[in-house]
Design a protein around this motif. Sequence first.
Motif, PDB file in Angstrom:
ATOM      1  N   SER A 156      11.983   1.121   3.580  1.00  0.00           N
ATOM      2  CA  SER A 156      12.404   2.492   3.849  1.00  0.00           C
ATOM      3  C   SER A 156      13.244   3.044   2.701  1.00  0.00           C
ATOM      4  N   ALA A 157      14.162   2.213   2.184  1.00  0.00           N
ATOM      5  CA  ALA A 157      15.002   2.655   1.069  1.00  0.00           C
ATOM      6  C   ALA A 157      14.154   2.951  -0.161  1.00  0.00           C
ATOM      7  N   LEU A 158      13.173   2.087  -0.426  1.00  0.00           N
ATOM      8  CA  LEU A 158      12.307   2.294  -1.590  1.00  0.00           C
ATOM      9  C   LEU A 158      11.550   3.617  -1.467  1.00  0.00           C
ATOM     10  N   LEU A 159      10.959   3.846  -0.292  1.00  0.00           N
ATOM     11  CA  LEU A 159      10.189   5.079  -0.108  1.00  0.00           C
ATOM     12  C   LEU A 159      11.096   6.290  -0.268  1.00  0.00           C
ATOM     13  N   PHE A 160      12.310   6.178   0.269  1.00  0.00           N
ATOM     14  CA  PHE A 160      13.249   7.289   0.161  1.00  0.00           C
ATOM     15  C   PHE A 160      13.579   7.564  -1.303  1.00  0.00           C
ATOM     16  N   ALA A 161      13.832   6.482  -2.066  1.00  0.00           N
ATOM     17  CA  ALA A 161      14.175   6.674  -3.472  1.00  0.00           C
ATOM     18  C   ALA A 161      13.004   7.269  -4.242  1.00  0.00           C
ATOM     19  N   ILE A 162      11.792   6.801  -3.938  1.00  0.00           N
ATOM     20  CA  ILE A 162      10.620   7.343  -4.634  1.00  0.00           C
ATOM     21  C   ILE A 162      10.472   8.833  -4.327  1.00  0.00           C
ATOM     22  N   GLY A 163      10.686   9.171  -3.058  1.00  0.00           N
ATOM     23  CA  GLY A 163      10.622  10.586  -2.698  1.00  0.00           C
ATOM     24  C   GLY A 163      11.676  11.398  -3.441  1.00  0.00           C
ATOM     25  N   VAL A 208       0.831  -1.203   0.000  1.00  0.00           N
ATOM     26  CA  VAL A 208       0.000   0.000   0.000  1.00  0.00           C
ATOM     27  C   VAL A 208       0.868   1.256   0.000  1.00  0.00           C
ATOM     28  N   SER A 209       1.898   1.250   0.863  1.00  0.00           N
ATOM     29  CA  SER A 209       2.646   2.501   0.988  1.00  0.00           C
ATOM     30  C   SER A 209       3.504   2.767  -0.245  1.00  0.00           C
ATOM     31  N   VAL A 210       4.079   1.715  -0.837  1.00  0.00           N
ATOM     32  CA  VAL A 210       4.869   1.971  -2.053  1.00  0.00           C
ATOM     33  C   VAL A 210       3.961   2.418  -3.189  1.00  0.00           C
ATOM     34  N   ALA A 211       2.795   1.786  -3.309  1.00  0.00           N
ATOM     35  CA  ALA A 211       1.860   2.211  -4.356  1.00  0.00           C
ATOM     36  C   ALA A 211       1.434   3.656  -4.138  1.00  0.00           C
ATOM     37  N   ALA A 212       1.144   4.001  -2.886  1.00  0.00           N
ATOM     38  CA  ALA A 212       0.720   5.372  -2.609  1.00  0.00           C
ATOM     39  C   ALA A 212       1.854   6.352  -2.859  1.00  0.00           C
ATOM     40  N   ALA A 213       3.089   5.948  -2.554  1.00  0.00           N
ATOM     41  CA  ALA A 213       4.218   6.844  -2.799  1.00  0.00           C
ATOM     42  C   ALA A 213       4.381   7.075  -4.297  1.00  0.00           C
ATOM     43  N   LEU A 214       4.215   5.995  -5.087  1.00  0.00           N
ATOM     44  CA  LEU A 214       4.289   6.172  -6.535  1.00  0.00           C
ATOM     45  C   LEU A 214       3.170   7.088  -7.017  1.00  0.00           C
ATOM     46  N   GLY A 215       1.985   6.901  -6.430  1.00  0.00           N
ATOM     47  CA  GLY A 215       0.869   7.773  -6.807  1.00  0.00           C
ATOM     48  C   GLY A 215       1.155   9.222  -6.458  1.00  0.00           C
ATOM     49  N   LEU A 216       1.814   9.411  -5.320  1.00  0.00           N
ATOM     50  CA  LEU A 216       2.178  10.776  -4.913  1.00  0.00           C
ATOM     51  C   LEU A 216       3.074  11.429  -5.953  1.00  0.00           C
ATOM     52  N   VAL A 217       4.023  10.650  -6.459  1.00  0.00           N
ATOM     53  CA  VAL A 217       4.968  11.248  -7.405  1.00  0.00           C
ATOM     54  C   VAL A 217       4.321  11.444  -8.770  1.00  0.00           C
ATOM     55  N   ARG A 222       9.070  16.618 -10.108  1.00  0.00           N
ATOM     56  CA  ARG A 222       7.913  17.497 -10.070  1.00  0.00           C
ATOM     57  C   ARG A 222       8.320  18.958 -10.068  1.00  0.00           C
ATOM     58  N   ARG A 223       7.432  19.803 -10.571  1.00  0.00           N
ATOM     59  CA  ARG A 223       7.720  21.231 -10.643  1.00  0.00           C
ATOM     60  C   ARG A 223       6.928  22.020  -9.624  1.00  0.00           C
ATOM     61  N   ASN A 224       5.768  21.500  -9.275  1.00  0.00           N
ATOM     62  CA  ASN A 224       4.940  22.207  -8.306  1.00  0.00           C
ATOM     63  C   ASN A 224       5.653  22.180  -6.953  1.00  0.00           C
ATOM     64  N   ALA A 225       5.928  23.366  -6.423  1.00  0.00           N
ATOM     65  CA  ALA A 225       6.736  23.438  -5.204  1.00  0.00           C
ATOM     66  C   ALA A 225       6.092  22.665  -4.064  1.00  0.00           C
ATOM     67  N   ILE A 226       4.767  22.661  -4.002  1.00  0.00           N
ATOM     68  CA  ILE A 226       4.105  21.963  -2.899  1.00  0.00           C
ATOM     69  C   ILE A 226       4.301  20.460  -3.018  1.00  0.00           C
ATOM     70  N   VAL A 227       4.228  19.956  -4.247  1.00  0.00           N
ATOM     71  CA  VAL A 227       4.415  18.513  -4.420  1.00  0.00           C
ATOM     72  C   VAL A 227       5.861  18.130  -4.122  1.00  0.00           C
ATOM     73  N   VAL A 228       6.785  19.001  -4.525  1.00  0.00           N
ATOM     74  CA  VAL A 228       8.195  18.757  -4.189  1.00  0.00           C
ATOM     75  C   VAL A 228       8.352  18.646  -2.675  1.00  0.00           C
ATOM     76  N   PHE A 229       7.662  19.532  -1.995  1.00  0.00           N
ATOM     77  CA  PHE A 229       7.713  19.549  -0.545  1.00  0.00           C
ATOM     78  C   PHE A 229       7.145  18.265   0.050  1.00  0.00           C
ATOM     79  N   MET A 230       6.044  17.794  -0.542  1.00  0.00           N
ATOM     80  CA  MET A 230       5.464  16.542  -0.059  1.00  0.00           C
ATOM     81  C   MET A 230       6.457  15.405  -0.249  1.00  0.00           C
ATOM     82  N   CYS A 231       7.186  15.426  -1.348  1.00  0.00           N
ATOM     83  CA  CYS A 231       8.161  14.363  -1.578  1.00  0.00           C
ATOM     84  C   CYS A 231       9.270  14.420  -0.527  1.00  0.00           C
ATOM     85  N   VAL A 232       9.663  15.638  -0.146  1.00  0.00           N
ATOM     86  CA  VAL A 232      10.660  15.762   0.923  1.00  0.00           C
ATOM     87  C   VAL A 232      10.124  15.147   2.210  1.00  0.00           C
ATOM     88  N   GLU A 233       8.845  15.405   2.493  1.00  0.00           N
ATOM     89  CA  GLU A 233       8.235  14.801   3.679  1.00  0.00           C
ATOM     90  C   GLU A 233       8.264  13.279   3.604  1.00  0.00           C
TER      91      GLU A 233
END
Lengths: 301, 98
Positions: free
Chosen positions: B9-16, A13-22, B23-34
């Motif tokens: 954790s590594a996967l989420l970090f890489a996706i972020g 769920v979390s990886v899918a949601a993270a991909l959706g976020l991006v 992304r170009r929208n500053a808010i979305v960039v910020f969400m990725c940092v979070e």
Amino acid sequence: MGETITFWVLAVVSVAAALGLVFSRKAVYSALMLGVVMLSLAVLYAVQDAPFLAAVQIIVYTGAVMMLFLFVLMLVGVDSADSLVETIRGQRFWAIVAGLGFGLLLALAVGNVAFSPAAGMGRAVSGRDGNVPALAEEIFTRHVFAFEVTSALLITAALGAMVLAHRERVRPKATQRDLARTRFAGPQPSPLPGPGTYALHNAIDMPALLPDGTVAVTSINRVLARHEMEEGYAPTDPEKAALIKQVLEKDAARDAAPVEGDKPIQVKDALQDEGELRDEGEPQAGTTSRKENAPQEEDGK
Amino acid sequence: MTTHYLVLSALLFAIGGVGVLLRRNAIVVFMCVELMLNACNLAFVTFARQHGNLDGQLIAFFVMVVAAAEVVIGLAIIVMIFRTRRSASVDNANLLKY
């Protein structure tokens, strides 16, 4: 066993949601996806014997931070979608390559480490009343200075946010008299023509007809017209459809320059009277004199 | 299980990280940092359990505090830039470029 199941469900769920976020185009979807990630991480903390952090994660992140994000998103304009144009050539490709490489590197490095079975939190909290008292003891004894500094940080942040978000009123607030004067000095003192409400059509999206049978351009609601063009609900009358299209194209071409006598959008207009947020592309009536300030100078730099 | 958590954790970090780059929208960039901060927190909590002491959870707690402060300031800056530039895109904040 229960932990394994929880982990796998939440990991997917979390990886899918993270991909959706991006990758979702709309910023609000991104925010909601981030909420999903944060909630599933909170559950993972709880599973890993960190009940305090799980609660804080939900309260601080999904409660406060997410709300702040959504709030600012609404303030800045939900429809501020990303532009599709790449500013740096090949940026997207290389970003994805770099991300994949980085993720693989980390995952492989971590995957190759042979961990002994986890020691568990039992030893850390033994002799104390559980996770929260143990954490409290750590915070208020060994790390009390860091904790105090944190309070300074929070106060600074609150003050900084107030200073940054505060705005001095540089012009006096427009009185009713000023507004009336602007309006009568402008090109259209009278109210704009309403939409053509005919039995055959869906009322407000139809342009009104002038006495000679032509379409009154100013009666077209731009927002609705644009929406209908994008969704493909153009008026059945080809002449009117063509006209609406033409008006929209002119709108798109003109960028920031004001067009007289467009249909005002009430909310935006009211906000703008406060000197507040305004979208560049949105039409406004009676704001011709005030519109010359901000948007153009950056284009003509 | 430790490995699983760390890989997640590594996967989420890489996706972020990819999100920050893409992304170009500053808010979305910020969400990725979070998202990246959250991924780090997961690693901290996992290591705390692996080693059986509370320091990891403590650090994760402090990270959350700092992240909250950072979000407040960052969003205030974004709102301020939006007010002057009428755009939340990171491409438009280029006054220091020349």
